[in-house]
Write a protein that holds these residues in place. Sequence first.
Motif, PDB file in Angstrom:
ATOM      1  N   ARG A  50       0.839  -1.215   0.000  1.00  0.00           N
ATOM      2  CA  ARG A  50       0.000   0.000   0.000  1.00  0.00           C
ATOM      3  C   ARG A  50       0.869   1.258   0.000  1.00  0.00           C
ATOM      4  NH1 ARG A  50      -2.496  -0.904   4.402  1.00  0.00           N
ATOM      5  NH2 ARG A  50      -4.146  -2.147   3.476  1.00  0.00           N
ATOM      6  N   ILE A  51       2.007   1.206   0.672  1.00  0.00           N
ATOM      7  CA  ILE A  51       2.911   2.356   0.735  1.00  0.00           C
ATOM      8  C   ILE A  51       3.323   2.776  -0.674  1.00  0.00           C
ATOM      9  CG2 ILE A  51       5.171   3.147   1.552  1.00  0.00           C
ATOM     10  CD1 ILE A  51       4.789   1.122   3.903  1.00  0.00           C
ATOM     11  N   HIS A  52       3.516   1.812  -1.565  1.00  0.00           N
ATOM     12  CA  HIS A  52       3.903   2.084  -2.956  1.00  0.00           C
ATOM     13  C   HIS A  52       2.827   2.880  -3.706  1.00  0.00           C
ATOM     14  CE1 HIS A  52       5.664   1.388  -6.896  1.00  0.00           C
ATOM     15  NE2 HIS A  52       4.543   0.810  -7.292  1.00  0.00           N
ATOM     16  N   HIS A  53       1.607   2.861  -3.221  1.00  0.00           N
ATOM     17  CA  HIS A  53       0.501   3.566  -3.873  1.00  0.00           C
ATOM     18  C   HIS A  53       0.211   4.927  -3.234  1.00  0.00           C
ATOM     19  CE1 HIS A  53      -0.987   0.558  -6.779  1.00  0.00           C
ATOM     20  NE2 HIS A  53      -0.295  -0.264  -5.997  1.00  0.00           N
ATOM     21  N   SER A  54       1.079   5.390  -2.373  1.00  0.00           N
ATOM     22  CA  SER A  54       0.947   6.688  -1.709  1.00  0.00           C
ATOM     23  C   SER A  54       1.111   7.827  -2.712  1.00  0.00           C
ATOM     24  CB  SER A  54       2.024   6.798  -0.621  1.00  0.00           C
ATOM     25  OG  SER A  54       2.152   8.129  -0.165  1.00  0.00           O
ATOM     26  N   ILE A  55       0.543   8.998  -2.384  1.00  0.00           N
ATOM     27  CA  ILE A  55       0.731  10.174  -3.245  1.00  0.00           C
ATOM     28  C   ILE A  55       2.122  10.781  -3.079  1.00  0.00           C
ATOM     29  CG2 ILE A  55      -1.712  10.791  -3.358  1.00  0.00           C
ATOM     30  CD1 ILE A  55      -1.021  13.087  -1.346  1.00  0.00           C
ATOM     31  N   HIS A  56       2.849  10.420  -2.029  1.00  0.00           N
ATOM     32  CA  HIS A  56       4.183  10.973  -1.797  1.00  0.00           C
ATOM     33  C   HIS A  56       5.202  10.237  -2.676  1.00  0.00           C
ATOM     34  CE1 HIS A  56       2.508  13.230   1.455  1.00  0.00           C
ATOM     35  NE2 HIS A  56       2.189  12.145   2.148  1.00  0.00           N
ATOM     36  N   PRO A  57       5.920  10.958  -3.529  1.00  0.00           N
ATOM     37  CA  PRO A  57       6.865  10.310  -4.464  1.00  0.00           C
ATOM     38  C   PRO A  57       7.887   9.403  -3.790  1.00  0.00           C
ATOM     39  CG  PRO A  57       6.584  12.617  -5.052  1.00  0.00           C
ATOM     40  CD  PRO A  57       5.861  12.406  -3.741  1.00  0.00           C
ATOM     41  N   GLU A  58       8.401   9.788  -2.626  1.00  0.00           N
ATOM     42  CA  GLU A  58       9.396   8.942  -1.968  1.00  0.00           C
ATOM     43  C   GLU A  58       8.788   7.620  -1.508  1.00  0.00           C
ATOM     44  OE1 GLU A  58       7.672  11.484   1.392  1.00  0.00           O
ATOM     45  OE2 GLU A  58       8.180  11.781  -0.725  1.00  0.00           O
ATOM     46  N   TYR A 100      13.017  -0.682   0.214  1.00  0.00           N
ATOM     47  CA  TYR A 100      12.030  -1.113   1.212  1.00  0.00           C
ATOM     48  C   TYR A 100      11.710   0.039   2.165  1.00  0.00           C
ATOM     49  CZ  TYR A 100       9.977  -3.460   5.239  1.00  0.00           C
ATOM     50  OH  TYR A 100       9.147  -3.820   6.256  1.00  0.00           O
ATOM     51  N   ARG A 101      10.438   0.246   2.420  1.00  0.00           N
ATOM     52  CA  ARG A 101       9.984   1.254   3.383  1.00  0.00           C
ATOM     53  C   ARG A 101       9.028   0.541   4.336  1.00  0.00           C
ATOM     54  NH1 ARG A 101      10.578   6.276   2.817  1.00  0.00           N
ATOM     55  NH2 ARG A 101       9.373   8.002   3.531  1.00  0.00           N
ATOM     56  N   ASP A 102       9.322   0.629   5.613  1.00  0.00           N
ATOM     57  CA  ASP A 102       8.556  -0.098   6.623  1.00  0.00           C
ATOM     58  C   ASP A 102       7.158   0.478   6.828  1.00  0.00           C
ATOM     59  OD1 ASP A 102       8.376  -0.389  10.083  1.00  0.00           O
ATOM     60  OD2 ASP A 102       8.398  -2.127   8.742  1.00  0.00           O
ATOM     61  N   GLN A 103       7.074   1.799   6.967  1.00  0.00           N
ATOM     62  CA  GLN A 103       5.797   2.450   7.262  1.00  0.00           C
ATOM     63  C   GLN A 103       5.660   3.742   6.451  1.00  0.00           C
ATOM     64  OE1 GLN A 103       3.355   1.220   9.364  1.00  0.00           O
ATOM     65  NE2 GLN A 103       4.676  -0.575   9.506  1.00  0.00           N
ATOM     66  N   PRO A 104       4.426   4.136   6.125  1.00  0.00           N
ATOM     67  CA  PRO A 104       4.234   5.424   5.449  1.00  0.00           C
ATOM     68  C   PRO A 104       4.373   6.567   6.448  1.00  0.00           C
ATOM     69  CG  PRO A 104       2.116   4.379   5.831  1.00  0.00           C
ATOM     70  CD  PRO A 104       3.174   3.404   6.280  1.00  0.00           C
ATOM     71  N   ARG A 105       4.801   7.727   5.986  1.00  0.00           N
ATOM     72  CA  ARG A 105       5.047   8.844   6.910  1.00  0.00           C
ATOM     73  C   ARG A 105       3.778   9.337   7.590  1.00  0.00           C
ATOM     74  NH1 ARG A 105       6.753  13.729   2.795  1.00  0.00           N
ATOM     75  NH2 ARG A 105       4.667  14.292   2.125  1.00  0.00           N
ATOM     76  N   ASP A 106       2.618   9.183   6.955  1.00  0.00           N
ATOM     77  CA  ASP A 106       1.360   9.622   7.554  1.00  0.00           C
ATOM     78  C   ASP A 106       0.622   8.491   8.267  1.00  0.00           C
ATOM     79  OD1 ASP A 106       1.814  12.169   6.462  1.00  0.00           O
ATOM     80  OD2 ASP A 106       0.805  11.628   4.596  1.00  0.00           O
TER      81      ASP A 106
END
Length: 141
Positions: A90-98, A118-124
């Motif tokens: 789901r993080i890959h589908h975030s509006i934040h480019p990073e 790899y990103r563990d959690q979204p910033r929001d």
Amino acid sequence: MPLFWRFHRVHHADPDFDVTTALRFHPLEIVLSMLIKLGVVAALGAPPVAVMLFEVILNATAMFNHGNIRLPERLDRLLRWMLVTPDMHRIHHSIHPEETNSNFGFNLPWWDRLFGTYRDQPRDGHIGMTIGLESFRDRRA
């Protein structure tokens, strides 16, 4: 690659994240993907049953990790070592480019860990994150 992104952004334009997102692709992206897969199948001489099994597993895992399900946190953490989970992808589908430029895999998580995407959690946080592409959001809503 800008040309391929023009096709793939159909998949990312979905403002929701659910099993239908796994099926949302531009027709030309589907054709291109099929041509690449057919080339690999021909080069390897893969038996039809192996190709069918690959496609079933590929589509099943795509539907799983695009599913709007929440796994228990402990189970999610364990599964992330072997399989891409919905929270991870789901993080890959975030509006934040990073975040869009992370967690590319939808089968095996090892590639993102290996290549540093790899990103563990979204910033929001998962509850507060916004899905989709900013340029396709309806600002009148």
